[in-house]
Motif scaffolding. Structure first.
Motif, PDB file in Angstrom:
ATOM      1  N   GLY A  56     -31.107  34.330  -7.006  1.00 59.95           N
ATOM      2  CA  GLY A  56     -30.809  33.756  -8.661  1.00 59.95           C
ATOM      3  C   GLY A  56     -28.942  34.533  -8.634  1.00 59.95           C
ATOM      4  N   ILE A  57     -28.153  33.893  -8.886  1.00 59.32           N
ATOM      5  CA  ILE A  57     -26.613  34.832  -8.947  1.00 59.32           C
ATOM      6  C   ILE A  57     -26.025  34.751 -10.656  1.00 59.32           C
ATOM      7  N   VAL A  58     -26.388  35.796 -11.760  1.00 56.89           N
ATOM      8  CA  VAL A  58     -26.419  36.237 -12.626  1.00 56.89           C
ATOM      9  C   VAL A  58     -24.561  37.270 -12.421  1.00 56.89           C
ATOM     10  N   GLY A  59     -24.127  37.232 -14.396  1.00 56.10           N
ATOM     11  CA  GLY A  59     -23.296  37.269 -14.137  1.00 56.10           C
ATOM     12  C   GLY A  59     -22.613  36.757 -16.004  1.00 56.10           C
ATOM     13  N   GLU A  60     -21.765  37.684 -16.149  1.00 60.47           N
ATOM     14  CA  GLU A  60     -20.883  36.490 -17.721  1.00 60.47           C
ATOM     15  C   GLU A  60     -20.336  35.211 -17.784  1.00 60.47           C
ATOM     16  N   SER A  61     -20.212  35.017 -18.198  1.00 59.95           N
ATOM     17  CA  SER A  61     -18.853  33.226 -17.942  1.00 59.95           C
ATOM     18  C   SER A  61     -17.661  34.064 -17.272  1.00 59.95           C
ATOM     19  N   PRO A 199     -28.744  25.514 -14.409  1.00 61.54           N
ATOM     20  CA  PRO A 199     -29.961  23.590 -14.800  1.00 61.54           C
ATOM     21  C   PRO A 199     -30.485  23.134 -16.116  1.00 61.54           C
ATOM     22  N   THR A 200     -30.300  24.395 -16.977  1.00 59.38           N
ATOM     23  CA  THR A 200     -30.638  24.427 -18.289  1.00 59.38           C
ATOM     24  C   THR A 200     -29.846  24.082 -19.186  1.00 59.38           C
ATOM     25  N   THR A 201     -28.875  24.085 -19.141  1.00 59.13           N
ATOM     26  CA  THR A 201     -27.418  24.346 -19.958  1.00 59.13           C
ATOM     27  C   THR A 201     -27.577  23.160 -21.097  1.00 59.13           C
ATOM     28  N   ALA A 202     -27.207  23.376 -22.210  1.00 57.33           N
ATOM     29  CA  ALA A 202     -27.245  22.068 -23.131  1.00 57.33           C
ATOM     30  C   ALA A 202     -28.997  22.078 -23.205  1.00 57.33           C
ATOM     31  N   THR A 230     -27.149  31.172 -13.092  1.00 60.71           N
ATOM     32  CA  THR A 230     -27.275  31.158 -14.635  1.00 60.71           C
ATOM     33  C   THR A 230     -26.579  32.484 -15.071  1.00 60.71           C
ATOM     34  N   HIS A 231     -26.370  32.355 -16.350  1.00 55.36           N
ATOM     35  CA  HIS A 231     -26.216  33.856 -17.001  1.00 55.36           C
ATOM     36  C   HIS A 231     -27.436  34.592 -18.171  1.00 55.36           C
ATOM     37  N   ASP A 232     -28.447  33.637 -17.603  1.00 54.49           N
ATOM     38  CA  ASP A 232     -29.886  34.376 -18.154  1.00 54.49           C
ATOM     39  C   ASP A 232     -30.659  34.791 -17.615  1.00 54.49           C
ATOM     40  N   MET A 233     -30.784  36.199 -17.650  1.00 57.56           N
ATOM     41  CA  MET A 233     -31.639  36.821 -16.889  1.00 57.56           C
ATOM     42  C   MET A 233     -33.228  36.330 -17.126  1.00 57.56           C
ATOM     43  N   GLY A 234     -33.400  35.842 -17.949  1.00 56.97           N
ATOM     44  CA  GLY A 234     -35.124  35.561 -18.099  1.00 56.97           C
ATOM     45  C   GLY A 234     -34.945  34.291 -17.624  1.00 56.97           C
ATOM     46  N   MET A 246     -23.120  39.008 -10.446  1.00 55.97           N
ATOM     47  CA  MET A 246     -21.291  39.724 -10.281  1.00 55.97           C
ATOM     48  C   MET A 246     -20.346  39.623 -11.267  1.00 55.97           C
ATOM     49  N   TYR A 247     -19.596  40.052 -11.447  1.00 55.89           N
ATOM     50  CA  TYR A 247     -18.412  40.840 -12.461  1.00 55.89           C
ATOM     51  C   TYR A 247     -17.249  40.362 -12.073  1.00 55.89           C
TER      52      TYR A 247
END
Length: 349
Positions: A56-61, A199-202, A230-234, A246-247
């Motif tokens: 998983g690669i996460v971080g803000e927009s 993959p779950t955006t919108a 994703t930006h979603d930690m869940g 990432m930041y």
């Protein structure tokens, strides 16, 4: 359109005795030249994915997640320039391959679920045309065999009456169905690695849960690896074996999912986790306020010196404003880029 490759310097091979990862990204840098200067969207990124693993690669927009994933297949939009790094996939450096070789790999060995299902499908071609074209290109299947395989994949991703859906056009499908078609398209040739960009955006919450369950099931059934952006930690808590945070174009922390959620070390990782609502907390009234990360991500056209998180970090010290932290190994499989965690760093102008 493909991004432009400027250079890809040599780096050391994997250590003897260790199995090579399915995917190894080393020192990846992607810049966007503009009239006002250069945007360093991805600035020295390293990560690995092993067979059967989900990263998983996460971080803000704006953190560089999507550009990193698109660059793996050299699909970052113009004027992107890959100025350094290697992308080793099944022993091949994808940044050095010809367009012909990349066309053989895309969709066949590495495939992608794009962020927006409404725009990733061609509006003037039927679903059947879009799916069978991929199969016939990669496998040489007959038109009839390709249609049968496409219908089989639509059924696999939970679309009812697949034979009828193959004759329809994207505008005739709901958002959830378009995303399922996008997943089916990515899985047509049973790739070794699936890239899933938000993959779950919108999608509404119910459909999001169905898509995540579907991806988890298909990953097990097809024994494939996955990079989940994703930006979603869940979402990563539910799906990922390992997590990279990432930041502002750089990696803050990488570890297995349990470590990230139970013992995060980078201040940004902790801030992300603290800003996620928890079912065991009450946020009503004045008793508890959901924390948020103060400030905004930096402008990468004018990236600040030192640690890029320093102006939002509650633990920042004067040194953090002038020294860029290097990656520091805290424990096997757990790295962090933070001066307060032991990284010596390097001075930046």
């Amino acid at each position: 359109m493909q991004s432009t490759l400027v250079s890809a310097p040599e780096t050391a091979p994997p250590m003897m005795g260790q199995p090579a990862p399915l995917l190894a990204v080393e020192g990846l840098k992607v810049h966007f030249p503009t009239r006002d200067g250069v945007v360093r969207a991805v600035d020295g990124v390293d990560f690995q994915v092993r067979a059967g693993q989900t990263l998983g690669i996460v971080g803000e927009s704006g953190s560089g997640k999507t550009i990193s994933s698109l660059t793996l297949l050299r699909l970052a939009p113009p004027p992107a320039r890959i100025v350094a790094g290697r992308v080793l996939f099944e022993g091949e450096d994808l940044l050095r391959q010809s367009d012909k070789r990349l066309a053989q790999i895309r969709g066949r060995r590495m495939a992608m679920i794009f962020q927006n299902p409404a725009t990733s499908l061609n509006p003037i071609l039927s679903i059947g045309q879009q799916l069978t074209e991929i199969l016939r290109w990669h496998t040489g299947a007959s038109h009839r065999a390709a249609l049968d395989r496409a219908a089989e994949l639509l059924a696999l991703v939970g679309i009812s009456d697949p034979a009828a859906r193959l004759k329809q056009y994207p505008h005739e499908l709901s958002g959830g169905m378009k995303q399922r078609v996008g997943i089916a398209r990515a899985l047509l040739c049973e790739p070794a690695l699936l890239l899933a960009d938000e993959p779950t955006t919108a999608l509404d919450v119910t459909i999001q849960a169905q898509i995540l369950d579907l991806l988890a099931e298909l990953r097990q059934r097809l024994a494939m690896s996955m990079v989940l952006v994703t930006h979603d930690m869940g979402v990563v808590a539910r799906m990922a074996d390992r997590i990279t945070v990432m930041y502002a174009g750089r990696i803050c922390e990488t570890a297995d999912a349990a470590t990230i959620f139970n013992a995060p070390q980078h201040p940004y990782t902790r801030a992300l986790l603290e800003s996620v609502p928890r079912v065991d907390h009450s946020y009503s009234g004045a008793r508890r306020v959901l924390p948020s990360i103060a400030g905004r991500p930096p402008d990468l056209l004018h990236a600040p010196p030192g640690c890029r998180f320093h102006d939002r970090c509650p633990e920042a010290e004067p040194e953090c404003r002038r020294v860029m932290p290097r990656e520091y190994l805290l424990a096997p499989g757990h790295t962090v880029s933070c001066l307060r965690r032991g990284s010596p760093g390097e001075a930046t102008p």
